[in-house]
Every structure is written in structure tokens, then in C-alpha cells.
Scaffold this motif. Sequence first.
Motif, PDB file in Angstrom:
ATOM      1  N   MET A   1     -81.934 -51.518  -9.692  1.00 44.15           N
ATOM      2  CA  MET A   1     -80.939 -52.274 -10.419  1.00 44.15           C
ATOM      3  C   MET A   1     -79.600 -52.114  -9.706  1.00 44.15           C
ATOM      4  SD  MET A   1     -79.439 -51.643 -14.253  1.00 44.15           S
ATOM      5  CE  MET A   1     -80.777 -52.376 -15.132  1.00 44.15           C
ATOM      6  N   GLU A   2     -78.991 -53.207  -9.409  1.00 43.89           N
ATOM      7  CA  GLU A   2     -77.700 -53.188  -8.731  1.00 43.89           C
ATOM      8  C   GLU A   2     -76.602 -53.532  -9.727  1.00 43.89           C
ATOM      9  OE1 GLU A   2     -75.423 -55.694  -5.272  1.00 43.89           O
ATOM     10  OE2 GLU A   2     -77.591 -55.619  -5.259  1.00 43.89           O
ATOM     11  N   LEU A   3     -75.530 -52.756  -9.711  1.00 37.59           N
ATOM     12  CA  LEU A   3     -74.391 -53.044 -10.583  1.00 37.59           C
ATOM     13  C   LEU A   3     -73.400 -53.918  -9.838  1.00 37.59           C
ATOM     14  CD1 LEU A   3     -73.717 -49.591 -12.240  1.00 37.59           C
ATOM     15  CD2 LEU A   3     -74.956 -51.525 -13.165  1.00 37.59           C
ATOM     16  N   HIS A   4     -73.016 -54.994 -10.453  1.00 36.92           N
ATOM     17  CA  HIS A   4     -72.067 -55.916  -9.842  1.00 36.92           C
ATOM     18  C   HIS A   4     -70.664 -55.616 -10.348  1.00 36.92           C
ATOM     19  CE1 HIS A   4     -75.366 -58.277  -8.284  1.00 36.92           C
ATOM     20  NE2 HIS A   4     -75.926 -58.167  -9.466  1.00 36.92           N
ATOM     21  N   PRO A   5     -69.692 -55.438  -9.465  1.00 35.91           N
ATOM     22  CA  PRO A   5     -68.335 -55.094  -9.894  1.00 35.91           C
ATOM     23  C   PRO A   5     -67.546 -56.277 -10.440  1.00 35.91           C
ATOM     24  CG  PRO A   5     -68.419 -55.284  -7.529  1.00 35.91           C
ATOM     25  CD  PRO A   5     -69.832 -55.466  -8.028  1.00 35.91           C
ATOM     26  N   TYR A   6     -68.154 -57.442 -10.571  1.00 34.17           N
ATOM     27  CA  TYR A   6     -67.441 -58.631 -10.999  1.00 34.17           C
ATOM     28  C   TYR A   6     -68.391 -59.536 -11.739  1.00 34.17           C
ATOM     29  CZ  TYR A   6     -70.048 -60.219  -7.034  1.00 34.17           C
ATOM     30  OH  TYR A   6     -71.077 -60.483  -6.169  1.00 34.17           O
ATOM     31  N   PRO A   7     -68.003 -60.452 -12.483  1.00 34.07           N
ATOM     32  CA  PRO A   7     -67.046 -60.223 -13.547  1.00 34.07           C
ATOM     33  C   PRO A   7     -67.711 -59.387 -14.622  1.00 34.07           C
ATOM     34  CG  PRO A   7     -67.941 -62.418 -13.805  1.00 34.07           C
ATOM     35  CD  PRO A   7     -68.584 -61.800 -12.566  1.00 34.07           C
ATOM     36  N   ALA A   8     -67.129 -58.400 -15.085  1.00 33.83           N
ATOM     37  CA  ALA A   8     -67.573 -57.471 -16.134  1.00 33.83           C
ATOM     38  C   ALA A   8     -69.082 -57.529 -16.392  1.00 33.83           C
ATOM     39  CB  ALA A   8     -66.784 -57.699 -17.396  1.00 33.83           C
ATOM     40  N   SER A   9     -69.798 -56.854 -15.580  1.00 32.71           N
ATOM     41  CA  SER A   9     -71.249 -56.867 -15.614  1.00 32.71           C
ATOM     42  C   SER A   9     -71.815 -56.264 -16.901  1.00 32.71           C
ATOM     43  CB  SER A   9     -71.775 -56.072 -14.423  1.00 32.71           C
ATOM     44  OG  SER A   9     -73.151 -55.876 -14.529  1.00 32.71           O
TER      45      SER A   9
ATOM     46  N   ASP B   1     -62.291 -58.714 -19.743  1.00 32.49           N
ATOM     47  CA  ASP B   1     -61.222 -59.485 -20.349  1.00 32.49           C
ATOM     48  C   ASP B   1     -60.359 -58.558 -21.209  1.00 32.49           C
ATOM     49  OD1 ASP B   1     -62.572 -59.129 -22.819  1.00 32.49           O
ATOM     50  OD2 ASP B   1     -63.648 -61.009 -22.579  1.00 32.49           O
ATOM     51  N   TYR B   2     -59.278 -59.095 -21.722  1.00 33.06           N
ATOM     52  CA  TYR B   2     -58.325 -58.273 -22.472  1.00 33.06           C
ATOM     53  C   TYR B   2     -58.978 -57.641 -23.696  1.00 33.06           C
ATOM     54  CZ  TYR B   2     -54.219 -56.861 -25.065  1.00 33.06           C
ATOM     55  OH  TYR B   2     -53.303 -56.120 -25.760  1.00 33.06           O
ATOM     56  N   LEU B   3     -59.793 -58.414 -24.413  1.00 35.11           N
ATOM     57  CA  LEU B   3     -60.427 -57.906 -25.622  1.00 35.11           C
ATOM     58  C   LEU B   3     -61.371 -56.741 -25.309  1.00 35.11           C
ATOM     59  CD1 LEU B   3     -60.742 -58.148 -28.654  1.00 35.11           C
ATOM     60  CD2 LEU B   3     -62.506 -59.870 -28.264  1.00 35.11           C
ATOM     61  N   ALA B   4     -62.141 -56.849 -24.232  1.00 34.13           N
ATOM     62  CA  ALA B   4     -63.051 -55.766 -23.840  1.00 34.13           C
ATOM     63  C   ALA B   4     -62.267 -54.509 -23.478  1.00 34.13           C
ATOM     64  CB  ALA B   4     -63.933 -56.199 -22.677  1.00 34.13           C
TER      65      ALA B   4
END
Length: 75
Positions: free
Chosen positions: A1-9, A44-47
Motif C-alpha cells: 500500500m502506497e501513501l499518497h501525499p496529495y490531496p489528503a489521502s 482542507d480547512y475543516l479536516a
Amino acid sequence: MELHPYPASPDARALFERTVALVEPAKAKPVWDRMAQYENQYGDYLAAQKIFVRYSEAFPDGEPPRASSALPNLR
């Protein structure tokens, strides 16, 4: 499993949730700090706001997360 640094994976969020559920807060503080930084940078701001509130609940007497400079003071 690869984690993607964009957008909020969702992978990063899922890994965070599993980690904080299994590890006591004192030992997981670096994970909390990193997730706050991640949400501040890629989410995003809410997260970012939600993670700051949860962080404040997990560490009521501690310093705010390092990534909280762009967030409002919610305490």
C-alpha cells in the motif's frame, strides 16, 4: 500500500485512526503531530480544524500541535 501525499489521502487518515486506536496518546504524540501537519498542508480547512480539536482533547494540558499556527485558537 502506497501513501499518497496529495490531496489528503484516505490511506493516511485510515492509518492514523488505526494507530491512535492502538497506541496510548503519550506514545502516539509524534503521530498526532505529523497528522496535524499533514492535514494543515494537504487537507482542507475543516479536516485540519477537526484534527486540532481532537489533539486538544487527547492532550488537554499539552502544547498545541506544531502545525496549528494556521488554525484558530479553539481552546
